[in-house]
Write an enzyme that holds these catalytic residues in place. Structure first.
Site, mmCIF file in Angstrom:
data_model
loop_
_atom_site.group_PDB
_atom_site.id
_atom_site.type_symbol
_atom_site.label_atom_id
_atom_site.label_comp_id
_atom_site.label_asym_id
_atom_site.label_seq_id
_atom_site.Cartn_x
_atom_site.Cartn_y
_atom_site.Cartn_z
ATOM 1 N N GLU A 100 0.809 -1.215 0.000
ATOM 2 C CA GLU A 100 0.000 0.000 0.000
ATOM 3 C C GLU A 100 0.847 1.272 0.000
ATOM 4 O OE1 GLU A 100 -2.478 -0.684 3.410
ATOM 5 O OE2 GLU A 100 -4.035 -1.664 2.226
ATOM 6 N N GLU A 131 7.533 -21.510 7.817
ATOM 7 C CA GLU A 131 7.691 -20.650 8.985
ATOM 8 C C GLU A 131 8.730 -21.187 9.960
ATOM 9 O OE1 GLU A 131 4.819 -21.431 12.608
ATOM 10 O OE2 GLU A 131 3.649 -20.855 10.855
#
Length: 317
Positions: A100, A131
């Site tokens: 963004e 992960e």
């Protein structure tokens, strides 16, 4: 297709269960054991009540957040990058915040980066074992060729995710600034980073579902890190997004509105100023407020490091 990771050995499995038992974000809440039997409106009220507590948890960490922002902005002003690294929900939130920044603040490609364990595929589906890999984090950061002006923010609700920990530890070894954002007290992630931020939101409505309060807390903190850093870098004028990238009709209309709000000029004058400056909002504002032409506005902004207030002062406005 990614193959599944082998199950952990009994000892490792026992250690992992012990770690999870010690985390507040994983705690079981017996008072909610019958939640599935409640009316929908009551469940909604419970969730809303839980969410209300998150801003207060963030507020308790504002001094640490502000210190991290100042350190990040100092490095970005020298050309450094802001890099988020996380797995699962934490990684997705980092990618979201990074994605963004270009349309909102006209950041350069690669200036704000979101890394998620497992790569782009992990944005929409689970990548087994990603992960748990410190080595994967090191490889992802090695590809970026970190410098001491860069910042790496490890994001992990538990504060123990190997990918986030590995990212912070590797970044620190390369001299980059490090921030560790977690939602448990005494986390390994916060301890590994120069700036530790632990937003303790407590047990989740659904046991261990850290996409809930923990995810909301992480989103709020990432909003602060990027937004306030961009304010410090001069990418706003007051609360106006003067570095907005007008890449579609909505953003072009927003650009005109921002110039109008900043200057009070009539629509025709706003359009003329934007035309004269190639649609650059900052330049158009400077043209209107300082009475200079487009090239002079560009020069003043370059000399002022992109800070519109400094450029206006230099123009005597």
């Amino acid at each position: 297709m990614t193959s599944a990771s082998p199950p952990p050995a009994p000892r490792a499995r026992h250690d992992l269960l012990s770690q999870l038992d010690s985390l507040t974000t994983e705690a079981f809440r017996p008072e909610l054991a019958e939640i599935d039997r409640l009316p929908t409106l009551d469940i909604a009220r419970l969730m809303n009540g839980e969410d209300v507590t998150v801003p207060a948890a963030v507020a308790a960490r504002l001094p640490e957040i502000a210190a991290a922002v100042d350190a990040v902005a100092e490095r970005m002003a020298r050309g450094g990058r802001l890099v988020y690294a996380g797995a699962g929900t934490a990684g997705r939130l980092g990618v979201l915040d990074a994605s963004e920044c270009p349309p909102t603040f006209d950041t350069a490609p690669g200036q704000v980066v979101g890394l998620i364990a497992g790569g782009p595929e992990a944005m929409v589906s689970s990548v087994e074992g990603a992960e748990d890999s410190r080595e994967l984090a090191e490889a992802d950061l090695t590809a970026l060729a970190l410098t001491p002006d860069d910042t790496v923010v490890g994001v992990s609700a538990s504060g123990r995710t190997p990918y986030a920990l590995g990212a912070v530890e590797y970044a620190r070894s390369r001299g980059a600034l490090t921030v560790g954002l977690a939602c448990n007290p005494g986390s390994a992630l916060a301890a590994a980073a120069e700036h530790g931020i632990e937003v303790v939101v407590g047990p989740e409505l659904l046991t261990g579902s850290t996409r809930l309060k923990a995810g909301t807390a992480q989103k709020l903190v990432l909003n602060m890190l990027s937004t306030i850093t961009m304010i410090r870098l001069g990418k706003t004028y007051g609360n106006l997004m003067v570095d907005v990238r007008a890449s579609n009709d909505k953003l072009r209309a927003r650009s005109r509105r921002i110039v109008s709000l900043a200057t009070g000029a009539a629509d025709e004058e706003v359009d003329d100023a934007l035309t004269a400056t190639g649609g650059e909002v900052k330049h158009a504002i400077l043209v209107l407020l300082a009475g200079v032409d487009g090239p002079s506005a560009a020069r003043l902004l370059e000399e002022s490091g992109g800070h519109l207030r400094a450029a206006l002062a230099a123009a005597g406005s």
